[in-house]
Design a protein around this motif. Structure first.
Motif, PDB file in Angstrom:
ATOM      1  N   ARG A   1       0.843  -1.202   0.000  1.00 60.86           N
ATOM      2  CA  ARG A   1       0.000   0.000   0.000  1.00 60.86           C
ATOM      3  C   ARG A   1       0.868   1.237   0.000  1.00 60.86           C
ATOM      4  NH1 ARG A   1      -3.998   2.713   3.986  1.00 60.86           N
ATOM      5  NH2 ARG A   1      -2.156   2.883   5.272  1.00 60.86           N
ATOM      6  N   ASN A   2       1.916   1.205   0.829  1.00 62.67           N
ATOM      7  CA  ASN A   2       2.795   2.369   0.898  1.00 62.67           C
ATOM      8  C   ASN A   2       3.544   2.577  -0.392  1.00 62.67           C
ATOM      9  OD1 ASN A   2       2.055   2.971   3.407  1.00 62.67           O
ATOM     10  ND2 ASN A   2       3.883   2.257   4.437  1.00 62.67           N
ATOM     11  N   ASN A   3       3.713   1.512  -1.172  1.00 62.33           N
ATOM     12  CA  ASN A   3       4.377   1.706  -2.450  1.00 62.33           C
ATOM     13  C   ASN A   3       3.491   2.470  -3.406  1.00 62.33           C
ATOM     14  OD1 ASN A   3       6.587   0.409  -1.642  1.00 62.33           O
ATOM     15  ND2 ASN A   3       6.065  -1.556  -2.560  1.00 62.33           N
ATOM     16  N   GLU A   4       2.224   2.028  -3.464  1.00 68.15           N
ATOM     17  CA  GLU A   4       1.378   2.610  -4.508  1.00 68.15           C
ATOM     18  C   GLU A   4       0.733   3.911  -4.065  1.00 68.15           C
ATOM     19  OE1 GLU A   4       1.636   1.288  -7.307  1.00 68.15           O
ATOM     20  OE2 GLU A   4       2.768  -0.379  -6.494  1.00 68.15           O
ATOM     21  N   LEU A   5       0.435   3.990  -2.787  1.00 68.29           N
ATOM     22  CA  LEU A   5      -0.379   5.110  -2.317  1.00 68.29           C
ATOM     23  C   LEU A   5       0.264   6.473  -2.538  1.00 68.29           C
ATOM     24  CD1 LEU A   5      -3.135   5.014  -1.184  1.00 68.29           C
ATOM     25  CD2 LEU A   5      -2.222   5.031   1.095  1.00 68.29           C
ATOM     26  N   PRO A   6       1.541   6.666  -2.192  1.00 68.66           N
ATOM     27  CA  PRO A   6       2.090   7.999  -2.399  1.00 68.66           C
ATOM     28  C   PRO A   6       2.114   8.396  -3.858  1.00 68.66           C
ATOM     29  CG  PRO A   6       3.739   6.551  -1.504  1.00 68.66           C
ATOM     30  CD  PRO A   6       2.512   5.780  -1.569  1.00 68.66           C
ATOM     31  N   GLU A   7       2.348   7.418  -4.743  1.00 68.56           N
ATOM     32  CA  GLU A   7       2.320   7.738  -6.153  1.00 68.56           C
ATOM     33  C   GLU A   7       0.940   8.245  -6.538  1.00 68.56           C
ATOM     34  OE1 GLU A   7       4.956   7.690  -7.746  1.00 68.56           O
ATOM     35  OE2 GLU A   7       4.161   8.207  -9.693  1.00 68.56           O
TER      36      GLU A   7
ATOM     37  N   HIS B   1      -1.245   9.550  -4.580  1.00 63.68           N
ATOM     38  CA  HIS B   1      -1.450  10.869  -3.991  1.00 63.68           C
ATOM     39  C   HIS B   1      -0.728  11.940  -4.784  1.00 63.68           C
ATOM     40  CE1 HIS B   1      -2.601   9.415   0.281  1.00 63.68           C
ATOM     41  NE2 HIS B   1      -3.360   8.910  -0.650  1.00 63.68           N
ATOM     42  N   ARG B   2       0.496  11.579  -5.187  1.00 65.18           N
ATOM     43  CA  ARG B   2       1.277  12.583  -5.915  1.00 65.18           C
ATOM     44  C   ARG B   2       0.586  12.948  -7.210  1.00 65.18           C
ATOM     45  NH1 ARG B   2       5.218  12.900  -9.784  1.00 65.18           N
ATOM     46  NH2 ARG B   2       4.882  10.730 -10.341  1.00 65.18           N
TER      47      ARG B   2
END
Lengths: 330, 341
Positions: A194-200, A202-203
């Motif tokens: 989740r942390n891999n995909e989520l910031p992308e 969000h960005r």
């Protein structure tokens, strides 16, 4: 006699042992085997058996076959004793000569007498415990180390169970812990993904939002500019149009008669209407008079015509109708 | 009290009568009897396959009654027993179904039981339904965060913060409404490294929604996080990069991070190569977080300028990297750096 026996056994130079089961001696006078009583063998009195040595009636000691050395020794000792009457040290028999080979023969055996008599004043000793004579066969057993119980064998199933149960329990405990750890690892892996995909995400969302905002702002800026330009153009146009507005307005107003001379207007509004009204009333009166006159004349004509019609009607049945009709129409 | 908790456990019947007989003993009025029966129950139910034997309705209800007993030893032992039961999946489900959470939440204030209750709650949070139920505890936990005393041990604090992290992950909005960021910020600069790590993890969970990011930037949390980034501990670095990565999505966050000079540190973390396979696998989340953080920061002009100088290094690292995910992340970063409007 004991010494003799011992030496007899050393005949041939080596020890031997012989033992056999005591056996019933068969009676020589009876047949060995009779068909009726196979098992029983009558044993006769063993002392009557001719093979048993019963002893000689005389009480001379017997002579058996004796080794030469022993014979010498015995005879030597005997001869010595008979001479001196007391014991002397043993001396090898080979020193003396023929006389030592001599033996004295006598009929009188050596006799010793002993007697025994209990003390008259001693108490009667206790009766010794009666122990029955042992009958039957002796039997003995001996249990050795590995006969009944082998520790190694017996302990194996117990050990297997103990070790097995311990291992099983420990395996289960480890499996439980592993299960919990696996759950947590799964959670952690999910969080990582989740942390891999989520910031992308969000960005990109943020980027989109920023771009959208920028676009909106730009559009607004453009619109404002356009508005301003339009306003300027409109202003120029209106100015242009309004440039010759004033003279034309003045001309049209003048044309419409908005600029007037007050005296003239006063005359026009007050004086002339009254004048005209008076003129109008006079004319109306004239008209009225003429109308009345016309009316009278018309009345007269009508009455005369009506009379004529009456007459004609009377004469209508006559043939002069059509000529009156012509008069009527005139 | 320690004497009582070391009392010899009650004799245990054989086979399937063990648990019912001990449960009967729990009903008796004497305190010592109950303590011994509880100790025996813990031993019995700790054996691997016997845990689920105790999951009958009556037994659980009785335990719930005992949770409110006046004696703290009894309460502590009951908590231990529940902790043992929660090691099994069916145990956890039964505990959640029997609504143990309200009495447990009251026991959070109780000093001897606190640690066990935290362990128990962290086990319950392994289920998604457990996490949902834990959300009901959230107000109480926030209140506890507010009035935190300093005498608590580190371990209990770490457990508490990890529990908070679970709650925040389940529902960050509710936490943000109760002003979680402000309450959590002091913990980041607390003394012990464990507490800082756990607080940073909780903060990372909070900064996922947009409101959270805004609050993180507002509350000036980022300096403490940047300080955490300098630590040698891998988990601390991981959590700190996570917070930065999420917070730098907003413009304010980006600017703050650039001010705090975070970019060189992130670059070092991202491009640091290790030969050992295990090390690389362990560092993979850290590398990904750092590169994503760099991507966020590269969207600002200043960041882009700084990173364009480092572009060869980025390219080289991306080519040397074997893992597909990391390669993809590096490519995204390079794309953003070389983007021209």
């Amino acid at each position: 006699a004991a010494a003799r026996d011992r030496f007899q056994k050393m005949d041939g130079g080596r020890m031997y042992v012989f033992s056999s089961r005591p056996r019933v001696v068969e009676d020589p006078w009876k047949p060995r085997w009779s068909p009726s009583e196979r098992m029983q063998q009558k044993h006769g009195n063993i002392m009557r058996d001719p093979r048993v040595f019963r002893g000689i009636a005389s009480s001379q000691p017997l002579k058996f076959a004796v080794s030469p050395v022993l014979f010498l020794y015995l005879s030597h000792n005997q001869s010595r004793r008979s001479k001196t009457g007391q014991e002397e040290m043993f001396s090898p028999p080979f020193g003396s000569h023929a006389e030592s080979y001599l033996e004295e023969l006598s009929d009188i055996p050596e006799v010793k007498e002993t007697e025994c008599q209990t003390d008259a004043f001693l108490d009667r000793p206790e009766t010794p415990l009666f122990l029955a004579a042992k009958t039957g066969k002796d039997a003995a057993t001996q249990i050795y180390e590995g006969d009944l119980f082998d520790f190694e064998e017996e302990v194996q199933p117990i050990l297997e169970i103990l070790v097995g149960k311990t291992l099983e329990q420990s395996l289960l405990e480890v499996m439980e812990e592993e299960e919990l750890a696996a759950l947590m690892a799964q959670q952690r892996a999910f969080l990582e993904r989740r942390n891999n995909e989520l910031p992308e995400v969000h960005r990109l969302e943020e980027q989109e939002r920023r771009r959208r905002e920028e676009r909106v702002q730009q559009r607004r800026a453009l619109e404002e500019e356009k508005e301003v330009a339009e306003k300027i153009a409109a202003r120029a146009l209106t100015q242009q149009q309004l440039a010759d507005l004033v003279p034309s307005v003045l001309a049209s107003l003048r044309r419409e008669g908005y600029f007037y001379d007050p005296v003239e207007r006063g005359e026009a509004t007050h004086f002339f209407p009254r004048l005209m009204d008076d003129v109008e009333s006079i004319l109306q009166k004239n008209c009225r008079v003429r109308e009345l006159l016309d009316g009278q004349t018309l009345c007269f004509i009508c009455c005369s015509l009506w009379f004529g019609n009456l007459v004609c009607f009377w004469f209508s049945n006559l043939e002069c109708g059509p000529c009156l009709r012509v008069v009527q129409t005139e | 009290m320690s004497r009582d908790s070391d009392a010899p456990p009650a004799p245990v019947a054989f086979g399937r009568w063990a648990v019912p007989l001990l449960a009967e003993q729990l009903r008796l009025p004497g305190r010592d009897v109950r303590l011994r029966a509880l100790a025996a129950l813990i031993d019995v139910l700790r054996q691997p396959l016997r845990g689920p034997e105790a999951l009958t309705e009556g037994f659980l209800q009785q335990l719930k009654v005992l949770l409110e007993d006046e004696d703290p030893c009894v309460r502590a032992k009951v908590c231990q027993l529940l902790h043992v039961l929660a090691a099994h999946t069916c145990g956890r489900q039964a505990l959640l179904a029997a609504s143990f959470l309200p009495p447990l939440s009251q026991l959070l204030e109780d000093p001897p039981c606190r640690r066990t209750v935290f362990l128990l709650l962290s086990r319950l949070s392994l289920h998604s339904s457990g996490r949902v139920s834990l959300l009901t505890l959230l107000p109480k936990l926030m209140k506890k965060l507010q009035e935190e005393e300093e005498e608590e041990e580190d371990e209990v604090q770490v457990l508490f913060l990890s529990l908070l992290r679970c709650c925040f992950q389940a529902d960050p909005e509710a936490a943000l409404r109760s002003d979680a960021v402000a309450l959590l910020a002091p913990k980041l600069s607390n003394g012990a490294l464990n507490i800082c790590k756990a607080a940073a993890a909780a903060m990372m969970a909070l900064s996922v929604p947009m409101g959270g990011k805004v609050e993180v930037c507002d509350q000036k949390v980022l300096p403490a996080v940047a300080a955490l980034l300098q630590e040698e501990d891998e988990e601390a670095q991981l959590n700190a990069t996570g917070v930065i990565m999420f917070a730098a999505v907003t413009t304010a966050g980006k600017l703050q991070c650039l001010h705090l000079n975070v970019l060189p540190v992130l670059l070092k973390l991202a491009c640091d190569r290790h030969e050992d396979e295990d090390m690389r696998r362990r560092r993979k989340p850290l590398v990904m977080n750092s590169v994503r953080g760099l991507t966020m920061l590269a969207e600002t002009p200043e960041g882009r300028r700084l990173l364009q100088d480092q572009l060869p290094l980025l390219r080289r690292t991306s080519e040397e990297e074997e893992d597909v995910d990391i390669q993809r992340v590096f490519e995204t970063a390079i794309q953003v750096v070389t983007f021209t409007p």
